[in-house]
Design a protein around this motif. Structure first.
Motif, PDB file in Angstrom:
ATOM      1  N   GLY A  72     -46.439  49.040  73.974  1.00  0.00           N
ATOM      2  CA  GLY A  72     -46.769  50.363  73.476  1.00  0.00           C
ATOM      3  C   GLY A  72     -48.132  50.817  73.963  1.00  0.00           C
ATOM      4  O   GLY A  72     -48.980  50.015  74.348  1.00  0.00           O
ATOM      5  N   LYS A  73     -48.334  52.121  73.959  1.00  0.00           N
ATOM      6  CA  LYS A  73     -49.617  52.704  74.324  1.00  0.00           C
ATOM      7  C   LYS A  73     -49.890  53.887  73.404  1.00  0.00           C
ATOM      8  O   LYS A  73     -49.106  54.843  73.352  1.00  0.00           O
ATOM      9  N   GLU A  74     -50.997  53.832  72.645  1.00  0.00           N
ATOM     10  CA  GLU A  74     -51.388  54.961  71.813  1.00  0.00           C
ATOM     11  C   GLU A  74     -51.891  56.098  72.698  1.00  0.00           C
ATOM     12  O   GLU A  74     -52.647  55.876  73.639  1.00  0.00           O
ATOM     13  N   LEU A  75     -51.464  57.316  72.360  1.00  0.00           N
ATOM     14  CA  LEU A  75     -51.903  58.496  73.103  1.00  0.00           C
ATOM     15  C   LEU A  75     -53.044  59.146  72.335  1.00  0.00           C
ATOM     16  O   LEU A  75     -52.891  59.559  71.182  1.00  0.00           O
ATOM     17  N   GLN A  76     -54.209  59.234  72.982  1.00  0.00           N
ATOM     18  CA  GLN A  76     -55.429  59.713  72.332  1.00  0.00           C
ATOM     19  C   GLN A  76     -56.137  60.709  73.238  1.00  0.00           C
ATOM     20  O   GLN A  76     -56.310  60.460  74.434  1.00  0.00           O
ATOM     21  N   GLU A  77     -56.584  61.808  72.641  1.00  0.00           N
ATOM     22  CA  GLU A  77     -57.268  62.863  73.382  1.00  0.00           C
ATOM     23  C   GLU A  77     -58.747  62.883  73.009  1.00  0.00           C
ATOM     24  O   GLU A  77     -59.112  62.782  71.834  1.00  0.00           O
ATOM     25  N   HIS A  78     -59.606  63.005  74.021  1.00  0.00           N
ATOM     26  CA  HIS A  78     -61.036  63.157  73.770  1.00  0.00           C
ATOM     27  C   HIS A  78     -61.304  64.472  73.045  1.00  0.00           C
ATOM     28  O   HIS A  78     -60.731  65.517  73.396  1.00  0.00           O
ATOM     29  N   LEU A  79     -62.180  64.450  72.056  1.00  0.00           N
ATOM     30  CA  LEU A  79     -62.623  65.686  71.415  1.00  0.00           C
ATOM     31  C   LEU A  79     -63.862  66.249  72.095  1.00  0.00           C
ATOM     32  O   LEU A  79     -64.160  67.440  71.978  1.00  0.00           O
ATOM     33  N   PRO A  99     -76.832  57.652  88.008  1.00  0.00           N
ATOM     34  CA  PRO A  99     -77.976  56.769  88.273  1.00  0.00           C
ATOM     35  C   PRO A  99     -78.892  56.651  87.063  1.00  0.00           C
ATOM     36  O   PRO A  99     -79.351  57.648  86.504  1.00  0.00           O
ATOM     37  N   GLY A 100     -79.111  55.437  86.622  1.00  0.00           N
ATOM     38  CA  GLY A 100     -79.975  55.192  85.486  1.00  0.00           C
ATOM     39  C   GLY A 100     -79.369  55.512  84.142  1.00  0.00           C
ATOM     40  O   GLY A 100     -80.053  55.465  83.120  1.00  0.00           O
ATOM     41  N   ARG A 101     -78.042  55.839  84.101  1.00  0.00           N
ATOM     42  CA  ARG A 101     -77.413  56.192  82.829  1.00  0.00           C
ATOM     43  C   ARG A 101     -75.988  55.661  82.785  1.00  0.00           C
ATOM     44  O   ARG A 101     -75.203  55.902  83.703  1.00  0.00           O
ATOM     45  N   PRO A 102     -75.635  54.926  81.761  1.00  0.00           N
ATOM     46  CA  PRO A 102     -74.258  54.409  81.652  1.00  0.00           C
ATOM     47  C   PRO A 102     -73.292  55.526  81.292  1.00  0.00           C
ATOM     48  O   PRO A 102     -73.687  56.604  80.846  1.00  0.00           O
ATOM     49  N   ALA A 103     -72.026  55.275  81.516  1.00  0.00           N
ATOM     50  CA  ALA A 103     -71.002  56.222  81.090  1.00  0.00           C
ATOM     51  C   ALA A 103     -71.013  56.327  79.568  1.00  0.00           C
ATOM     52  O   ALA A 103     -71.295  55.352  78.865  1.00  0.00           O
ATOM     53  N   ARG A 104     -70.727  57.520  79.081  1.00  0.00           N
ATOM     54  CA  ARG A 104     -70.756  57.741  77.633  1.00  0.00           C
ATOM     55  C   ARG A 104     -69.452  58.381  77.172  1.00  0.00           C
ATOM     56  O   ARG A 104     -68.916  59.268  77.830  1.00  0.00           O
ATOM     57  N   GLU A 105     -68.993  57.904  76.016  1.00  0.00           N
ATOM     58  CA  GLU A 105     -67.743  58.405  75.449  1.00  0.00           C
ATOM     59  C   GLU A 105     -67.883  58.485  73.944  1.00  0.00           C
ATOM     60  O   GLU A 105     -68.290  57.524  73.307  1.00  0.00           O
ATOM     61  N   ASP A 106     -67.554  59.647  73.390  1.00  0.00           N
ATOM     62  CA  ASP A 106     -67.669  59.820  71.946  1.00  0.00           C
ATOM     63  C   ASP A 106     -66.587  59.001  71.234  1.00  0.00           C
ATOM     64  O   ASP A 106     -65.476  58.838  71.736  1.00  0.00           O
ATOM     65  N   SER A 107     -66.930  58.489  70.066  1.00  0.00           N
ATOM     66  CA  SER A 107     -65.986  57.648  69.331  1.00  0.00           C
ATOM     67  C   SER A 107     -64.862  58.444  68.676  1.00  0.00           C
ATOM     68  O   SER A 107     -63.830  57.878  68.314  1.00  0.00           O
ATOM     69  N   GLU A 108     -65.053  59.748  68.522  1.00  0.00           N
ATOM     70  CA  GLU A 108     -64.023  60.573  67.910  1.00  0.00           C
ATOM     71  C   GLU A 108     -62.933  60.919  68.917  1.00  0.00           C
ATOM     72  O   GLU A 108     -63.209  61.180  70.095  1.00  0.00           O
ATOM     73  N   TYR A 109     -61.684  60.951  68.441  1.00  0.00           N
ATOM     74  CA  TYR A 109     -60.569  61.343  69.290  1.00  0.00           C
ATOM     75  C   TYR A 109     -59.446  61.891  68.419  1.00  0.00           C
ATOM     76  O   TYR A 109     -59.441  61.725  67.204  1.00  0.00           O
ATOM     77  N   ARG A 110     -58.502  62.558  69.074  1.00  0.00           N
ATOM     78  CA  ARG A 110     -57.342  63.091  68.367  1.00  0.00           C
ATOM     79  C   ARG A 110     -56.113  62.286  68.769  1.00  0.00           C
ATOM     80  O   ARG A 110     -55.858  62.064  69.948  1.00  0.00           O
ATOM     81  N   ARG A 111     -55.340  61.867  67.770  1.00  0.00           N
ATOM     82  CA  ARG A 111     -54.128  61.087  68.028  1.00  0.00           C
ATOM     83  C   ARG A 111     -52.972  62.002  68.429  1.00  0.00           C
ATOM     84  O   ARG A 111     -52.799  63.076  67.876  1.00  0.00           O
ATOM     85  N   HIS A 112     -52.183  61.519  69.372  1.00  0.00           N
ATOM     86  CA  HIS A 112     -50.975  62.233  69.792  1.00  0.00           C
ATOM     87  C   HIS A 112     -49.769  61.295  69.772  1.00  0.00           C
ATOM     88  O   HIS A 112     -48.917  61.348  70.665  1.00  0.00           O
ATOM     89  N   GLY A 113     -49.727  60.434  68.787  1.00  0.00           N
ATOM     90  CA  GLY A 113     -48.598  59.519  68.689  1.00  0.00           C
ATOM     91  C   GLY A 113     -48.726  58.354  69.650  1.00  0.00           C
ATOM     92  O   GLY A 113     -49.829  57.917  70.002  1.00  0.00           O
ATOM     93  N   ASP A 153     -56.815  50.953  80.292  1.00  0.00           N
ATOM     94  CA  ASP A 153     -57.909  50.602  79.382  1.00  0.00           C
ATOM     95  C   ASP A 153     -58.816  51.807  79.151  1.00  0.00           C
ATOM     96  O   ASP A 153     -60.017  51.767  79.402  1.00  0.00           O
ATOM     97  N   ARG A 154     -58.223  52.891  78.676  1.00  0.00           N
ATOM     98  CA  ARG A 154     -58.949  54.135  78.437  1.00  0.00           C
ATOM     99  C   ARG A 154     -58.044  55.071  77.651  1.00  0.00           C
ATOM    100  O   ARG A 154     -56.858  54.789  77.464  1.00  0.00           O
ATOM    101  N   ARG A 155     -58.596  56.172  77.206  1.00  0.00           N
ATOM    102  CA  ARG A 155     -57.803  57.137  76.459  1.00  0.00           C
ATOM    103  C   ARG A 155     -56.922  57.959  77.402  1.00  0.00           C
ATOM    104  O   ARG A 155     -57.385  58.465  78.420  1.00  0.00           O
ATOM    105  N   ILE A 156     -55.665  58.093  77.019  1.00  0.00           N
ATOM    106  CA  ILE A 156     -54.713  58.943  77.733  1.00  0.00           C
ATOM    107  C   ILE A 156     -54.050  59.825  76.687  1.00  0.00           C
ATOM    108  O   ILE A 156     -53.557  59.339  75.672  1.00  0.00           O
TER     109      ILE A 156
END
Length: 212
Positions: free
Chosen positions: A25-32, A40-54, A159-162
């Protein structure tokens, strides 16, 4: 366990290709909020909030000796979905095979009854007769080589939100095409002799005749 291992020990036969089948299974999640990419000099950033799509289901067919795999995305994994997956294996993926040696988990949807519940009797029998089925034992799904394929896919592609099933299907199709083009195979080394040594605690201890 030993039956599956003996199947893996057979020399490859183009007329009777080995195919391992599994599902995940794979949870479907959308970035808010739009993620910020690596800079350069900054890591990737991702907000912890997301919207579920089943969620969606992934069927995985894997022919370890051929360096071939395929993934299908479905809404569910009912016995009808499994039956259709077997029809695709027989008619679309390996139509030239005399018979397909199939290794899969022993789930209640993975039965000939699922074929008869989905197709007319003659069609169900035709599909089942093309399969030489071997089930992994209870608590022994690690014996299914398709699990290795799904694990690689999860780490390298999923290994990421889809957010939706269409994107999931497109991403997995691209990853699958690249892996098939490279003919990535699975080199299985665990044998029956290894099992009898390393997993000796799973074997019953023979009893003398007078103790039986």
């Amino acid at each position: 366990m030993e039956r599956v291992l003996s199947v893996y020990a057979r020399p490859p036969d183009p007329r009777r290709p080995l195919v391992c089948f599994d599902e995940a299974g794979k949870e479907l999640q959308e970035h808010l909020r739009t993620p910020q990419p690596l800079a350069p000099g900054r890591p990737a950033r991702e907000d912890s909030e997301y919207r579920r799509h089943g969620s969606a289901n992934l069927f995985c067919w894997c022919a370890p000796h051929l360096g071939w795999r395929e993934v299908g995305v479905t809404d569910r994994r009912t016995r009808q979905d499994w039956a259709e997956a077997m029809r695709r294996l027989v008619d679309e993926f390996l139509p030239e095979a005399e018979q397909i040696v199939l290794v899969l988990d022993n789930l209640n949807t993975h039965t000939p009854g699922a074929l008869y519940a989905t197709f007319p009797p003659a069609e169900a029998k035709r599909i089942w007769d093309k399969l030489e089925v071997h089930y992994t034992p209870k608590h022994g799904s690690w014996l299914n080589m398709a699990e290795l394929e799904l694990s690689a896919r999860a780490q390298q592609c999923l290994d990421r939100r889809i957010a939706d099933a269409a994107t999931l299907a497109a991403e997995t199709a691209a990853w699958t095409a690249e892996r098939n083009a490279a003919h990535v195979r699975i080199d299985w080394h665990f044998t029956t002799a290894d099992a009898r040594t390393k997993l000796s605690h799973l074997y019953p201890i023979p009893q003398p005749d007078n103790e039986r």
